[in-house]
Design a protein around this motif. Structure first.
Motif, mmCIF file in Angstrom:
data_model
loop_
_atom_site.group_PDB
_atom_site.id
_atom_site.type_symbol
_atom_site.label_atom_id
_atom_site.label_comp_id
_atom_site.label_asym_id
_atom_site.label_seq_id
_atom_site.Cartn_x
_atom_site.Cartn_y
_atom_site.Cartn_z
ATOM 1 N N ILE A 39 0.840 -1.202 0.000
ATOM 2 C CA ILE A 39 0.000 0.000 0.000
ATOM 3 C C ILE A 39 0.876 1.252 0.000
ATOM 4 O O ILE A 39 0.648 2.198 -0.759
ATOM 5 C CB ILE A 39 -0.945 -0.007 1.219
ATOM 6 C CG1 ILE A 39 -2.001 -1.111 1.061
ATOM 7 C CG2 ILE A 39 -1.611 1.355 1.404
ATOM 8 C CD1 ILE A 39 -2.826 -1.357 2.311
ATOM 9 N N LYS A 97 2.592 1.728 -3.406
ATOM 10 C CA LYS A 97 1.680 2.213 -4.443
ATOM 11 C C LYS A 97 1.494 3.721 -4.334
ATOM 12 O O LYS A 97 1.562 4.443 -5.344
ATOM 13 C CB LYS A 97 0.333 1.504 -4.333
ATOM 14 C CG LYS A 97 -0.678 1.946 -5.385
ATOM 15 C CD LYS A 97 -1.997 1.194 -5.241
ATOM 16 C CE LYS A 97 -3.013 1.669 -6.286
ATOM 17 N NZ LYS A 97 -4.314 0.945 -6.150
ATOM 18 N N VAL A 98 1.258 4.208 -3.123
ATOM 19 C CA VAL A 98 1.055 5.647 -2.937
ATOM 20 C C VAL A 98 2.317 6.420 -3.298
ATOM 21 O O VAL A 98 2.261 7.442 -4.000
ATOM 22 C CB VAL A 98 0.631 5.956 -1.485
ATOM 23 C CG1 VAL A 98 0.569 7.472 -1.269
ATOM 24 C CG2 VAL A 98 -0.707 5.317 -1.167
ATOM 25 N N ARG A 136 -1.571 10.879 3.342
ATOM 26 C CA ARG A 136 -2.201 10.085 2.277
ATOM 27 C C ARG A 136 -1.906 8.596 2.457
ATOM 28 O O ARG A 136 -2.800 7.752 2.315
ATOM 29 C CB ARG A 136 -1.693 10.579 0.927
ATOM 30 C CG ARG A 136 -2.299 9.889 -0.289
ATOM 31 C CD ARG A 136 -1.831 10.599 -1.541
ATOM 32 N NE ARG A 136 -2.076 9.804 -2.744
ATOM 33 C CZ ARG A 136 -1.727 10.178 -3.968
ATOM 34 N NH1 ARG A 136 -1.123 11.345 -4.147
ATOM 35 N NH2 ARG A 136 -1.972 9.387 -5.001
ATOM 36 N N THR A 153 -3.863 7.340 5.543
ATOM 37 C CA THR A 153 -5.288 7.181 5.244
ATOM 38 C C THR A 153 -5.548 5.865 4.518
ATOM 39 O O THR A 153 -6.506 5.138 4.835
ATOM 40 C CB THR A 153 -5.789 8.351 4.380
ATOM 41 O OG1 THR A 153 -5.650 9.572 5.127
ATOM 42 C CG2 THR A 153 -7.249 8.175 4.002
ATOM 43 N N ALA A 154 -4.684 5.542 3.567
ATOM 44 C CA ALA A 154 -4.826 4.280 2.829
ATOM 45 C C ALA A 154 -4.632 3.084 3.747
ATOM 46 O O ALA A 154 -5.349 2.076 3.642
ATOM 47 C CB ALA A 154 -3.822 4.240 1.679
ATOM 48 N N LYS A 165 -7.656 2.630 6.070
ATOM 49 C CA LYS A 165 -8.784 2.044 5.353
ATOM 50 C C LYS A 165 -8.640 0.528 5.257
ATOM 51 O O LYS A 165 -9.608 -0.219 5.419
ATOM 52 C CB LYS A 165 -8.878 2.648 3.951
ATOM 53 C CG LYS A 165 -10.057 2.136 3.137
ATOM 54 C CD LYS A 165 -10.112 2.814 1.776
ATOM 55 C CE LYS A 165 -11.297 2.289 0.955
ATOM 56 N NZ LYS A 165 -11.364 2.947 -0.390
ATOM 57 N N ALA A 166 -7.401 0.066 5.043
ATOM 58 C CA ALA A 166 -7.159 -1.370 4.892
ATOM 59 C C ALA A 166 -7.049 -2.085 6.233
ATOM 60 O O ALA A 166 -7.558 -3.204 6.394
ATOM 61 C CB ALA A 166 -5.882 -1.599 4.075
#
Length: 327
Positions: free
Chosen positions: A45, A48-49, A108, A111-112, A115-116
């Motif tokens: 994750i 990716k960001v 950011r 936050t990702a 969420k996961a």
């Protein structure tokens, strides 16, 4: 704790105290793959960001790398650099940290992750993983990041001022500051190579241009042609202009920084100081001679070493839900 008498007994008490304090100085408890069961996609994750960010804002690579450095050197690697203060008295408000950028990138990423895997991955670990991913995105070799840090809940401007290594440090100060944090002389010169990325405010080196000894002179250890170029960009008392630390290579992780040092074009006094120690100078000479044969691997090792400074583990600290504030 002084031990004038009963030395052995007192020493044992000191050792017991060291094991009882929540701050673990050398990273015991960290491991690669800490989130394998609780958040198995955590590093994917983050990657990716960061890939998305670097594709549009590669200039953030240097500040995001330095953010991890500046966090670890104040209170340890526990995310205190990220905390906000309503009175502007947090670490991020200290003058040495005002050139840091990319806090929104950390938010950011967090936050990702929330969420996961809610409440699982610490902000301190986010900083460590992000630092790895930005250098890899700019040309470095990848390395395994140890995780398992927890977040602190104190952030002090004064502590940042007192603990961050100043850009005008000489080699004696540099070696002492790194040794105090469990880092070697090799770690010092290797991590200095991180100056291949990013920029600095003129105020961090302007004394070398205009008032090196308090008599309106320049630093004799700085190349005169380079001084002339820097003066075109940095006027006296300039507090806002940014200058590339590794001119022409500011967005690429490479060994050009080491090429600059013997040419007397290291931007900071602390860069020039690396020529004043036989071990650091020998390392620079080796990288120049061999085209950086060991630097990329060494950098990963030294980053892992730095990432162990003063970590919080177990039940110490917390895992922040939002990196800018305590839960």
């Amino acid at each position: 704790m002084a031990c004038p008498k009963l030395f052995l007994s007192c020493l044992l008490l000191q050792l017991m105290f060291l094991f009882l304090v929540p701050e673990v100085a050398h990273g015991q408890g960290l491991k690669v793959g800490f989130y394998q069961k609780t958040c198995p996609n955590a590093e994917a994750i983050v990657k990716k960001v960061i890939g998305q960010v670097m594709s549009v804002a590669p200039s953030l690579s240097g500040p995001l790398l330095r953010m991890h450095f500046h966090d670890c050197f104040v209170r340890g690697c526990e995310g205190s650099i990220l905390l906000n203060s309503s009175t502007n008295q947090a670490e991020k408000d200290a003058p040495p940290n005002l050139s840091l950028r990319g806090y929104q990138v950390i938010d950011r990423v967090k936050t990702a992750l929330e969420k996961a895997c809610p409440g699982t991955v610490s902000c301190a670990d986010v900083l460590a993983i992000v630092a790895r991913d930005v250098v890899v995105a700019t040309g470095a070799l990848s390395y395994d990041v140890e995780t398992g840090r927890r977040d602190g809940n104190v952030s002090s401007l004064n502590e940042a001022l007192n603990n961050l290594v100043p850009p005008n440090a000489n080699i004696i100060t540099l070696k002492a500051d790194f040794a105090m944090r469990g880092l070697s002389v090799k770690d010092l010169v290797v991590l200095s190579g991180g100056h291949t990325l990013g920029t600095s405010h003129c105020s961090s080196f302007s004394d070398r241009l205009y008032n090196f000894t308090g008599k309106g002179d320049t630093d004799p250890k700085l190349d005169s042609n380079y001084i002339a170029r820097l003066k075109l960009k940095c006027k006296p008392n300039d507090q806002t202009t940014l200058v590339e630390m590794d001119p022409g290579s500011v967005r690429t992780f490479d060994i050009k920084y080491f090429d600059l040092i013997p040419k007397r074009r290291g931007l900071f006094t602390s860069d020039a100081a690396l020529l004043d120690d036989s071990e650091t100078k020998a390392y620079i000479d080796l990288q120049i001679k061999t085209g950086g044969s060991t630097f990329f691997k060494d950098f990963g090792v030294s980053m892992v070493n730095m990432g162990r400074i003063g970590v919080l583990i177990g039940t110490a600290g917390e895992v922040r839900k939002v990196c800018a504030k305590v839960n």
